[in-house]
Design an enzyme around this catalytic site. Structure first.
Site, PDB file in Angstrom:
ATOM      1  N   LYS A  11      -0.133  -7.748  -0.406  1.00  0.00           N
ATOM      2  CA  LYS A  11      -0.955  -7.029  -1.381  1.00  0.00           C
ATOM      3  C   LYS A  11      -0.945  -7.727  -2.752  1.00  0.00           C
ATOM      4  O   LYS A  11      -0.124  -8.626  -2.990  1.00  0.00           O
ATOM      5  CB  LYS A  11      -0.449  -5.589  -1.482  1.00  0.00           C
ATOM      6  CG  LYS A  11      -0.647  -4.774  -0.193  1.00  0.00           C
ATOM      7  CD  LYS A  11      -0.235  -3.314  -0.394  1.00  0.00           C
ATOM      8  CE  LYS A  11      -0.464  -2.481   0.852  1.00  0.00           C
ATOM      9  NZ  LYS A  11      -0.122  -1.049   0.624  1.00  0.00           N
ATOM     10  N   TYR A  51      -9.390   1.269   4.226  1.00  0.00           N
ATOM     11  CA  TYR A  51      -8.521   2.448   4.111  1.00  0.00           C
ATOM     12  C   TYR A  51      -9.300   3.758   4.318  1.00  0.00           C
ATOM     13  O   TYR A  51      -8.861   4.813   3.842  1.00  0.00           O
ATOM     14  CB  TYR A  51      -7.829   2.456   2.749  1.00  0.00           C
ATOM     15  CG  TYR A  51      -6.609   1.563   2.679  1.00  0.00           C
ATOM     16  CD1 TYR A  51      -5.493   1.803   3.475  1.00  0.00           C
ATOM     17  CD2 TYR A  51      -6.564   0.486   1.796  1.00  0.00           C
ATOM     18  CE1 TYR A  51      -4.368   0.989   3.412  1.00  0.00           C
ATOM     19  CE2 TYR A  51      -5.432  -0.333   1.719  1.00  0.00           C
ATOM     20  CZ  TYR A  51      -4.337  -0.069   2.529  1.00  0.00           C
ATOM     21  OH  TYR A  51      -3.218  -0.862   2.461  1.00  0.00           O
ATOM     22  N   ASN A 114       3.275  -1.731  -3.164  1.00  0.00           N
ATOM     23  CA  ASN A 114       4.374  -1.847  -2.195  1.00  0.00           C
ATOM     24  C   ASN A 114       4.291  -3.099  -1.317  1.00  0.00           C
ATOM     25  O   ASN A 114       4.751  -3.114  -0.184  1.00  0.00           O
ATOM     26  CB  ASN A 114       4.527  -0.563  -1.376  1.00  0.00           C
ATOM     27  CG  ASN A 114       3.318  -0.254  -0.508  1.00  0.00           C
ATOM     28  OD1 ASN A 114       2.342  -0.993  -0.518  1.00  0.00           O
ATOM     29  ND2 ASN A 114       3.399   0.820   0.258  1.00  0.00           N
ATOM     30  N   HIS A 117       0.965  -4.593   3.734  1.00  0.00           N
ATOM     31  CA  HIS A 117       0.378  -3.659   4.706  1.00  0.00           C
ATOM     32  C   HIS A 117       0.699  -4.186   6.096  1.00  0.00           C
ATOM     33  O   HIS A 117       0.729  -5.402   6.319  1.00  0.00           O
ATOM     34  CB  HIS A 117      -1.152  -3.586   4.552  1.00  0.00           C
ATOM     35  CG  HIS A 117      -1.808  -2.907   5.735  1.00  0.00           C
ATOM     36  ND1 HIS A 117      -1.916  -1.540   5.812  1.00  0.00           N
ATOM     37  CD2 HIS A 117      -2.323  -3.410   6.892  1.00  0.00           C
ATOM     38  CE1 HIS A 117      -2.501  -1.231   6.982  1.00  0.00           C
ATOM     39  NE2 HIS A 117      -2.761  -2.352   7.647  1.00  0.00           N
ATOM     40  N   GLU A 128      -8.201  -3.482  12.790  1.00  0.00           N
ATOM     41  CA  GLU A 128      -7.947  -4.122  11.488  1.00  0.00           C
ATOM     42  C   GLU A 128      -8.102  -5.642  11.566  1.00  0.00           C
ATOM     43  O   GLU A 128      -8.606  -6.270  10.632  1.00  0.00           O
ATOM     44  CB  GLU A 128      -6.560  -3.736  10.983  1.00  0.00           C
ATOM     45  CG  GLU A 128      -6.483  -2.250  10.622  1.00  0.00           C
ATOM     46  CD  GLU A 128      -5.097  -1.800  10.204  1.00  0.00           C
ATOM     47  OE1 GLU A 128      -4.152  -2.627  10.211  1.00  0.00           O
ATOM     48  OE2 GLU A 128      -4.969  -0.608   9.859  1.00  0.00           O
TER      49      GLU A 128
HETATM   50  P1  IDP Z   1       1.932   2.304   5.164  1.00  0.00           P
HETATM   51  O1  IDP Z   1       1.289   1.261   4.289  1.00  0.00           O
HETATM   52  O2  IDP Z   1       3.436   2.253   5.080  1.00  0.00           O
HETATM   53  O3  IDP Z   1       1.413   2.292   6.574  1.00  0.00           O
HETATM   54  P2  IDP Z   1       0.267   4.669   4.715  1.00  0.00           P
HETATM   55  O4  IDP Z   1       0.773   6.064   4.839  1.00  0.00           O
HETATM   56  O5  IDP Z   1      -0.651   4.158   5.787  1.00  0.00           O
HETATM   57  O6  IDP Z   1       1.550   3.727   4.551  1.00  0.00           O
HETATM   58  O7  IDP Z   1      -0.459   4.560   3.319  1.00  0.00           O
HETATM   59  C1  IDP Z   1      -1.252   3.447   2.990  1.00  0.00           C
HETATM   60  C2  IDP Z   1      -0.917   3.004   1.591  1.00  0.00           C
HETATM   61  O8  IDP Z   1      -1.306   4.032   0.672  1.00  0.00           O
HETATM   62  C3  IDP Z   1       0.570   2.791   1.322  1.00  0.00           C
HETATM   63  O9  IDP Z   1       1.033   1.515   1.687  1.00  0.00           O
HETATM   64  C4  IDP Z   1       0.666   3.001  -0.170  1.00  0.00           C
HETATM   65  O10 IDP Z   1       0.282   1.810  -0.859  1.00  0.00           O
HETATM   66  C5  IDP Z   1      -0.379   4.078  -0.405  1.00  0.00           C
HETATM   67  N1  IDP Z   1       0.247   5.397  -0.445  1.00  0.00           N
HETATM   68  C6  IDP Z   1       0.685   6.120   0.598  1.00  0.00           C
HETATM   69  N2  IDP Z   1       1.200   7.302   0.201  1.00  0.00           N
HETATM   70  C7  IDP Z   1       1.060   7.321  -1.138  1.00  0.00           C
HETATM   71  C8  IDP Z   1       1.399   8.272  -2.125  1.00  0.00           C
HETATM   72  O11 IDP Z   1       1.928   9.368  -1.858  1.00  0.00           O
HETATM   73  N3  IDP Z   1       1.111   7.926  -3.408  1.00  0.00           N
HETATM   74  C9  IDP Z   1       0.515   6.740  -3.732  1.00  0.00           C
HETATM   75  N4  IDP Z   1       0.185   5.808  -2.814  1.00  0.00           N
HETATM   76  C10 IDP Z   1       0.458   6.090  -1.544  1.00  0.00           C
END
Ligand code: IDP
Length: 141
Positions: A11, A51, A114, A117, A128
């Site tokens: 990212k 997304y 974070n 992905h 994807e």
């Molecule tokens: P993942 O990336 O670990 O699979 P997902 O639940 O698919 O997690 O969420 C996609 C992305 O959305 C996450 O990587 C994160 O960047 C963002 N995200 C998920 N939950 C939150 C939240 O509660 N607050 C802000 N961003 C979030």
């Protein structure tokens, strides 16, 4: 275990930190092969489409804005159990909860920024990978 492919994205935060190579090393050290790769500045429409499953979530706009804040590095990874293996390498979504030694524990700053992905299922991995790569751009090896 079967040979799988999964879609991985470094990212914008991790690209800006100049740790693409360090993250690729995690993949390769775990036996995953990079079989397709491209650096790309996502458009808003591309990030929203990628997304789309999160479109109703309160964080959707922030997520899209973050994903278009700079270039990303997109790769397909191949190897035994690649989907779960990559999820294990990544660590929990929130880096504060990510296990020691995972990519997110070591390189991510927050749940928004974070670092990586990774596809969460075989079905999503296929969708994807096809979202970003033509089949002729994936080099099984
Ligand atoms: P993942 O990336 O670990 O699979 P997902 O639940 O698919 O997690 O969420 C996609 C992305 O959305 C996450 O990587 C994160 O960047 C963002 N995200 C998920 N939950 C939150 C939240 O509660 N607050 C802000 N961003 C979030």
């Amino acid at each position: 275990m079967t040979i799988e492919r999964t879609l991985s994205i470094v990212k914008p935060d991790a690209v800006a930190k100049n740790v693409i190579g360090k993250i690729y090393d995690r993949f390769e050290s775990a036996g995953l092969k990079v079989v397709a790769a491209k650096m790309k500045q996502l458009s808003r429409a591309e990030a929203e489409g990628f997304y789309a499953v999160h479109a109703a979530r309160p964080f959707f706009n922030d997520l899209v804005n973050f994903m278009i804040s700079g270039p990303v590095m997109i790769q397909a990874l191949e190897g035994e159990g690649a989907i779960l293996k990559n999820r294990d390498l990544m660590g929990a979504t929130n880096p504060k909860e990510a296990a020691v030694g995972t990519i997110r524990a070591d390189f991510a700053d927050s749940i928004d920024a974070n670092a990586v992905h990774g596809s969460d299922s075989a079905e999503n991995a296929a969708i994807e990978i096809a979202y970003f790569f033509a089949s002729s751009e994936v080099y099984s090896r």
